[in-house]
Design a protein around this motif. Sequence first.
Motif, PDB file in Angstrom:
ATOM      1  N   LEU A   1       0.824  -1.213   0.000  1.00 18.23           N
ATOM      2  CA  LEU A   1       0.000   0.000   0.000  1.00 18.23           C
ATOM      3  C   LEU A   1       0.857   1.261   0.000  1.00 18.23           C
ATOM      4  N   LYS A   2       1.961   1.229   0.727  1.00 20.19           N
ATOM      5  CA  LYS A   2       2.879   2.375   0.726  1.00 20.19           C
ATOM      6  C   LYS A   2       3.494   2.586  -0.658  1.00 20.19           C
ATOM      7  N   GLU A   3       3.831   1.488  -1.331  1.00 22.13           N
ATOM      8  CA  GLU A   3       4.397   1.587  -2.682  1.00 22.13           C
ATOM      9  C   GLU A   3       3.371   2.148  -3.665  1.00 22.13           C
TER      10      GLU A   3
ATOM     11  N   SER B   1      -8.384  -4.552  -6.934  1.00 26.41           N
ATOM     12  CA  SER B   1      -8.748  -5.940  -7.198  1.00 26.41           C
ATOM     13  C   SER B   1      -8.484  -6.817  -5.973  1.00 26.41           C
ATOM     14  N   LEU B   2      -7.344  -6.594  -5.326  1.00 32.18           N
ATOM     15  CA  LEU B   2      -7.040  -7.354  -4.116  1.00 32.18           C
ATOM     16  C   LEU B   2      -8.036  -7.056  -3.005  1.00 32.18           C
ATOM     17  N   ARG B   3      -8.411  -5.794  -2.874  1.00 35.82           N
ATOM     18  CA  ARG B   3      -9.396  -5.415  -1.865  1.00 35.82           C
ATOM     19  C   ARG B   3     -10.727  -6.096  -2.148  1.00 35.82           C
ATOM     20  N   ASN B   4     -11.151  -6.077  -3.403  1.00 31.93           N
ATOM     21  CA  ASN B   4     -12.417  -6.707  -3.764  1.00 31.93           C
ATOM     22  C   ASN B   4     -12.393  -8.210  -3.505  1.00 31.93           C
ATOM     23  N   LYS B   5     -11.281  -8.853  -3.824  1.00 31.26           N
ATOM     24  CA  LYS B   5     -11.164 -10.293  -3.562  1.00 31.26           C
ATOM     25  C   LYS B   5     -11.195 -10.581  -2.065  1.00 31.26           C
ATOM     26  N   ALA B   6     -10.548  -9.742  -1.272  1.00 28.70           N
ATOM     27  CA  ALA B   6     -10.554  -9.941   0.179  1.00 28.70           C
ATOM     28  C   ALA B   6     -11.956  -9.750   0.751  1.00 28.70           C
ATOM     29  N   VAL B   7     -12.680  -8.755   0.274  1.00 30.26           N
ATOM     30  CA  VAL B   7     -14.054  -8.530   0.738  1.00 30.26           C
ATOM     31  C   VAL B   7     -14.950  -9.689   0.315  1.00 30.26           C
TER      32      VAL B   7
ATOM     33  N   LEU C   1      -2.917   0.976  -8.692  1.00 30.24           N
ATOM     34  CA  LEU C   1      -4.205   1.232  -8.049  1.00 30.24           C
ATOM     35  C   LEU C   1      -5.230   0.177  -8.449  1.00 30.24           C
ATOM     36  N   ASN C   2      -5.249  -0.219  -9.719  1.00 28.53           N
ATOM     37  CA  ASN C   2      -6.173  -1.260 -10.164  1.00 28.53           C
ATOM     38  C   ASN C   2      -5.884  -2.592  -9.462  1.00 28.53           C
ATOM     39  N   LEU C   3      -4.610  -2.920  -9.307  1.00 26.78           N
ATOM     40  CA  LEU C   3      -4.244  -4.147  -8.611  1.00 26.78           C
ATOM     41  C   LEU C   3      -4.665  -4.086  -7.148  1.00 26.78           C
ATOM     42  N   THR C   4      -4.446  -2.960  -6.514  1.00 20.49           N
ATOM     43  CA  THR C   4      -4.834  -2.793  -5.117  1.00 20.49           C
ATOM     44  C   THR C   4      -6.341  -2.924  -4.946  1.00 20.49           C
TER      45      THR C   4
END
Length: 103
Positions: free
Chosen positions: A42-44, A86-92, A81-84
């Motif tokens: 997230l920092k990156e 997508s990861l958030r959506n998969k985690a939810v 940002l798109n990858l982040t």
Amino acid sequence: MNIGTLQMTPVKLLGQIGDAGSKVVDETKTAKSFGQFLTDALKETNALQKNSEQMDMALAAGKVDDISKVVVASEKAQIALNLTMSLRNKAVDAYQEIMRMQV
């Protein structure tokens, strides 16, 4: 040619490059937790977004000679940002699936 023994854990193979008598690097001391890995990612992503904004401001001010650098920085930020997201959506989705499970 020296053929090493076969091991069941492929993670340890990273520290065993070279001859069979070399010492294995202990991965437990340098391994990051999942939370630390996520925080670093997230920092990156945030750093890429800030760099993109700075490049955009420099372009608007006329300080950038090569526009392609601005476009590349913007695309890097957009992909991160798109990858982040997508990861958030998969985690939810995974959390919601776990919550729907009957115990």
